[in-house]
Scaffold this active site. Structure first.
Site, PDB file in Angstrom:
ATOM      1  N   SER A 105      35.036  37.869  44.691  1.00  9.45           N
ATOM      2  CA  SER A 105      34.858  38.782  43.439  1.00  9.45           C
ATOM      3  C   SER A 105      33.731  39.031  42.540  1.00  9.45           C
ATOM      4  CB  SER A 105      36.353  38.929  42.471  1.00  9.45           C
ATOM      5  OG  SER A 105      36.377  40.372  41.320  1.00  9.45           O
ATOM      6  N   ASP A 230      42.153  47.136  48.885  1.00 11.88           N
ATOM      7  CA  ASP A 230      41.364  46.477  47.809  1.00 11.88           C
ATOM      8  C   ASP A 230      41.540  47.158  46.971  1.00 11.88           C
ATOM      9  OD1 ASP A 230      40.605  45.322  45.161  1.00 11.88           O
ATOM     10  OD2 ASP A 230      39.009  43.651  46.937  1.00 11.88           O
ATOM     11  N   HIS A 259      42.823  42.793  47.074  1.00 10.69           N
ATOM     12  CA  HIS A 259      42.066  41.144  46.389  1.00 10.69           C
ATOM     13  C   HIS A 259      42.169  40.329  46.598  1.00 10.69           C
ATOM     14  CE1 HIS A 259      38.154  42.062  43.850  1.00 10.69           C
ATOM     15  NE2 HIS A 259      38.789  40.876  43.303  1.00 10.69           N
TER      16      HIS A 259
END
Length: 282
Positions: A105, A230, A259
């Site tokens: 991320s 996601d 995610h």
């Protein structure tokens, strides 16, 4: 004797300066991997990759970003240049070379900035899991696929009203359907341990940073793992264009991946990392 024993059991720290020490762990031996956590998460998020990889003959180093987990909160340094310098300090302190950097991320930006700022002399390859900072998030005239700045500011305002409620409203979409409440709470606890000041500062840095030129200059092998469900970092905005911008990247799309696929698809993520490192470290 008791005091010496207690001190010996204290977790490891790397001193950056008088105000900042980074907590790290170093598991296993073999080809080295360094794990960088997502925004407001800490090294524990990688438990389900690091433990099996260490058992399989890899050296797995992970650390808590400043203001995160067990590391110091100096109230400054929440910018990509400083965070990249922190990564260099970790690599130097642990005498790491030919390392594979694995980032989730927000950490995609840290890895890219590290390579821009410090070069690839220590780096054999990179793995970006659900990248959320690259190539460029902000909608501009030359980046029409980006997001309006107002969306980021609205999210930050919501965090400032109640970060626990901000987390709760997004928990279901972050994980795959059927994820236990215990696992969700585990992640929320990590997020709530993070310096609130850091949690607020980093999204603004993330929004404003254009990594397009930096990505184009990277010449090490890269693996991008991204889920097609996601909600935090849509594949079309982050993962796919990030892979396209990297000269030596492979993109693997996880059907149904969200995610939180480092948890929900832990074994697959672990195997993809293992195969990538084995190939490029051979």
């Amino acid at each position: 004797m008791a005091r010496d024993t207690l001190n010996a059991r204290q977790p490891g720290y790397i001193r950056i300066d008088d105000d900042t020490a980074l907590h790290f762990s170093d598991w296993g031996d073999g080809a080295p991997l360094v794990f960088l956590s997502g925004w407001t998460l800490d090294a524990d998020m990688w438990n389900y990759q690091r433990a099996p990889l260490a058992a399989a003959g890899f050296r797995c180093v992970a650390y808590d970003r400043r203001g995160h987990g067990r590391s110091s909160d100096p109230g400054r340094g929440y910018d990509y240049d400083t965070l990249a310098d922190d990564l260099e300090a970790v690599l130097d302190a642990r005498s790491l070379a030919r390392v594979t950097l694995v980032g989730h991320s927000f950490a995609s930006g840290e890895i890219v900035r590290y390579l821009s700022r410090h070069g690839s002399r220590r780096v054999a390859g990179i793995v970006l899991v659900s990248p959320a900072s690259t190539p460029y998030l902000l909608k501009t005239a030359d980046n029409p696929a980006g997001l309006d700045a107002s969306l980021f500011e609205a999210s930050i305002a919501e965090m400032c009203a109640s970060f626990p409620d901000w987390i709760e409203r997004r928990a279901e979409a972050y994980f795959s359907p059927g994820t236990s409440r215990t696992a969700i709470q585990w992640t929320a606890d990590m997020m709530l341990r993070t310096s609130f000041f850091a949690a607020i500062q980093l999204p603004r840095v993330q929004m404003a940073t254009d990594f397009r030129r930096e990505l184009a200059a990277i010449d090490v092998p890269a693996l991008v793992l991204h889920g097609d469900c996601d909600a935090s970092a849509p594949l079309a905005i982050t993962g796919a264009p990030t892979a396209a911008a990297l000269a030596r990247a492979t993109l693997k799309v996880y059907e149904g991946g969200t995610h939180g696929m480092y948890f929900n698809h832990a074994a697959r993520v672990t195997e993809d990392i293992r195969a990538f490192v084995t190939h490029w470290q051979a």
